[in-house]
Design an enzyme around this catalytic site. Sequence first.
Site, PDB file in Angstrom:
ATOM      1  N   ILE A 296      36.311  80.398  88.785  1.00 50.99           N
ATOM      2  CA  ILE A 296      34.966  80.044  88.316  1.00 50.99           C
ATOM      3  C   ILE A 296      34.908  80.150  86.790  1.00 50.99           C
ATOM      4  O   ILE A 296      35.222  81.206  86.229  1.00 50.99           O
ATOM      5  CB  ILE A 296      33.903  80.969  88.938  1.00 50.99           C
ATOM      6  CG1 ILE A 296      33.896  80.829  90.462  1.00 50.99           C
ATOM      7  CG2 ILE A 296      32.523  80.664  88.366  1.00 50.99           C
ATOM      8  CD1 ILE A 296      32.986  81.804  91.173  1.00 50.99           C
ATOM      9  N   GLU A 298      33.299  81.226  84.121  1.00 53.56           N
ATOM     10  CA  GLU A 298      32.115  82.048  83.839  1.00 53.56           C
ATOM     11  C   GLU A 298      31.423  81.658  82.543  1.00 53.56           C
ATOM     12  O   GLU A 298      30.209  81.752  82.415  1.00 53.56           O
ATOM     13  CB  GLU A 298      32.506  83.533  83.773  1.00 53.56           C
ATOM     14  CG  GLU A 298      32.892  84.140  85.105  1.00 53.56           C
ATOM     15  CD  GLU A 298      34.409  84.165  85.276  1.00 53.56           C
ATOM     16  OE1 GLU A 298      35.078  83.373  84.570  1.00 53.56           O
ATOM     17  OE2 GLU A 298      34.912  84.942  86.100  1.00 53.56           O
ATOM     18  N   ASP A 340       8.410  50.969  71.625  1.00 58.29           N
ATOM     19  CA  ASP A 340       7.188  50.335  71.147  1.00 58.29           C
ATOM     20  C   ASP A 340       7.531  49.554  69.881  1.00 58.29           C
ATOM     21  O   ASP A 340       8.530  49.818  69.219  1.00 58.29           O
ATOM     22  CB  ASP A 340       6.143  51.419  70.847  1.00 58.29           C
ATOM     23  CG  ASP A 340       4.829  50.836  70.353  1.00 58.29           C
ATOM     24  OD1 ASP A 340       4.429  49.787  70.871  1.00 58.29           O
ATOM     25  OD2 ASP A 340       4.221  51.430  69.454  1.00 58.29           O
ATOM     26  N   ASN A 717      41.227  86.219  81.250  1.00 60.34           N
ATOM     27  CA  ASN A 717      39.943  85.518  81.423  1.00 60.34           C
ATOM     28  C   ASN A 717      39.021  85.771  80.241  1.00 60.34           C
ATOM     29  O   ASN A 717      38.289  84.876  79.795  1.00 60.34           O
ATOM     30  CB  ASN A 717      39.258  85.966  82.712  1.00 60.34           C
ATOM     31  CG  ASN A 717      39.902  85.363  83.947  1.00 60.34           C
ATOM     32  OD1 ASN A 717      40.624  84.367  83.848  1.00 60.34           O
ATOM     33  ND2 ASN A 717      39.662  85.959  85.106  1.00 60.34           N
TER      34      ASN A 717
END
Length: 974
Positions: A296, A298, A340, A717
């Site tokens: 995952i 993180e 516009d 990590n």
Amino acid sequence: MDNWESLPTQEVEKDLDTNIETGLTDKQVEARLSKYGKNVLPQGKVRPWYITFLLALVEPLQIILMIAAVISVLAPRIGDWHQPVHASDFIDFIVIIAIVVIDAVLETVQTVKARKSVDSLKTLSKPRAVVMRDGKQMEIDAADLVPGDIVLIEAGRFIPAELRILESSEFTVDESILTGESLPVNKNANPIKPTTILADKTNICFMNTFAVNGRAVGVVIKTGEETEIGKIAATINANTDTKTPLEKKLTKFSYWISVFAVLIAVVIFVSLYFTGEKNAWSNYLMVAITLAIGVIPESLAAVVSITLSFSTKRLAEENVIVKKLASVETLGSVNVICTDKTGTLTQNRMTVQKVITDNKVVDAKEYVNLANNFEKDIFKKLLLLPNDAVTEGEERIGDPTELALVDFAEKMGADEQEYRKKFKRIDELPFDSERKLMTTVNKDGKNNIICVKGAIDELLKVCDRILLDNKVQHLDEKMKKEILKESGSLSKNALRVLGFAYSDEQKKKDYEKNLIFVGAVGMIDPVRDSAVKAVKEAHDAGIRVVMITGDHPTTALAIAKDLDIAYTEYEVMTSATLEKLNDQQLLRVIDNIKVFARVNPEHKVRIVQALQAKGNITSMTGDGVNDAPSLSIADIGVAMGITGTDVAKQAADVILTDDNFLTMMKGVNEGRNVWQKIRRTIVFLLGINIANVLGILIISLINHTSPLEATDILWINLVVESLLAISMGMGPNDDSLMSLPPIKGNNGLLKGLLWPIIKISTILAGCLIGAFYVGMLATPDNLLTINKDQFVAGSTILGDGPSHQFDSWKELLKCNEFIRNSDAKINAIVYGRTAMFIVATLSPAIIAHIIRLSNWKSYKRVEFSINKSLLVASIIAVVLNTLILFIPGLNDTVFSLVGDKSWTSSNCWVIFMAIGFAFAAPALILLTDAIVFFGYHYAINPWERNRKMVSDLVRKDQAQEKAAKKKNKQKRTI
């Protein structure tokens, strides 16, 4: 009642129970205030900052990360819940929670900052109103107006409520903020047929529009939320916040990555359980959960927020205020821009473009540069004297047409105030809709000069002479036809034509007879130079531009031609045609329509919704109240900060503080780069994480033990997630992305990323495994000697001695007779672990710099830009990892790596070998990319070369055919 425009004034007075002469009584006002409430626009609820913060915490990805944080604390205790708790056990938990909180804080800060910026842009103060009550004229707060109030209006005042005109005198109102009509509208008390087109309601004045000229008396028919502007404001407030495309993709991605992590955990646990010792199931479960969490990304939430925050900061410096972080990426996803016309594509300032003089049409700039002569002196007087506009510095009051004449005269060196002092007005015939002329008599020395301007066809009827070559000559019918023909050519190009004549005869009446025709001017609200460039940039970026305006079709098409948006009337649709089409019919034709004219606010919403139904990511750009509903419903609403109304700013997601359409394209560029940086970070995170998981899994299955300890995995990590990944979003922008087609709205985050992820993960995993096994060759004999207390009771391999000597590390790793908490295998693989650790920490610091997802197929040269933040982060990562390797106690005790005293001249080659593997991974990735790149552009493949040649020829022919069609269309419309 909705058809107030069709009722005579007497019926209006009767239905509202009021008196035109005396107004309402105090008792009536009090009763109606309690019935209808204050005359104020409905305000949307402002979400408190703490609610924004809490909502940011419960996004799907944040919830998954918080669950992962809790599991990171519980996983190591599986099977041994009584082990002591250490502060180090919460490091992963603290890092993940910190990332979640930082993400929520960034989102909250940006939302609050944007809200304050929007509040600071509000310019309309509370208007006042002059009313008749109890027979007395008084000025009150407009919020206290009630239906039936008699309101007196004069030039320079805002319309305080919705009014039905009862009396008027040369009264014109600027309704551009509501209808998009660039010119002021004449208002009178005459009943008209019922109509739903706001611009055609000539006896109704709408709240917050502006009185330009004349004066009028009106009766309040609607207040507050019941007015047209009130309905728009209520619609905006009722709209719920919808998720941006990026938020939807992140939510979808978080679900998929969660499922993938669970599958990884199951596969790893089952594999280890059936290939290893069954009684060590708790260890296997811990490893499986740890590696699943490792998959995952993180830091992705923080990467997204920080990348978006840096982008919003850059955009703020470029005059773009982003109210919501994720809106930046939405700008990059846009493939249709609805805009516009008035004030956005045009200057919202009438300007003289052409001059009819000496029976020919010349450019206004050319005329300004002509030498002064009698004719030019007369012309300057005619521009300034029959003119009621007032300019002083930045203050500009008056009809836009008359202001344009003042501007043109000043370009020729004439000063408006000096002329009016020198040539004083002594008499006048005001403009009216029947004569279509305005005449003034001014002192010119001892004599008088009669100055007349007006509709050229009516003016020529009262002219019998013409000024040609500085001489007065007879004006015959043939000359008049030629002048009208020239005037008609200007009108066909949407220029408003005004003629000018004078007389120096000393008349006391019949001023508008026997005049001398001097010339005429053609005016238009011109396109912004920046808008031309912006539309070209949009087309080059594959973005379709659609003009939506309340202006006339002819004017809209003329502007569209100048901007290269549309070329023929077949590409223009009016509101009348739009209302005849049902939704299915509109969907079938909307791809061919480039201009929508004479539209109401509800039409704009329907157009935007139809474009969205076709799968487009649609942006709406505007400044008026009439734009607000469509700004709110669009995927990304962009309002103007200077000329934009408060209602439009409230409805928009993005505000351009310089009112420059070109600035929006900077936002598109920034949005595309945000998307690219997020995708690049995802490739990096998933590629590195999956590589680590694969390396650990394969080695664990072979050796029945994890090659890295939990502390090692946590550190890897931490370096990859916190240092390197976050800094990847801080790099410079890649402007080449603006030459690519827009990102399709239904593409997920992983669209087109599988190959880069697989490439990085397999190459790096191979290098990790290779480094581990080569490092194991340095394992000394003393690590193969295991004490007797490390074996289970009754071990079959133990002899009589105090220890057992294994013949090789392979034999040791295959042994299943160690006690549960034995350090034998952990110590035996220390050299392989150290080599693998070096590769796992050093290689990502290099790979992060070489991930490139640009359109390499379109360019034969690849340009690399330096991300200074990433470079600094990489250096820090390398330094930290070096310290871990050589600081005593930290290397062997905390990270289970080779201790500094264990390195000798016979085994230090492991470090250099590991560094070699660390560089080998990015080198192989670059080699793979180079093979694909050169194979596509330079490989001698006859079939591929011929296909590319045919493709290039087809594109060239299509470009030539498009250019030819454009040229032919322009010829047909001239």
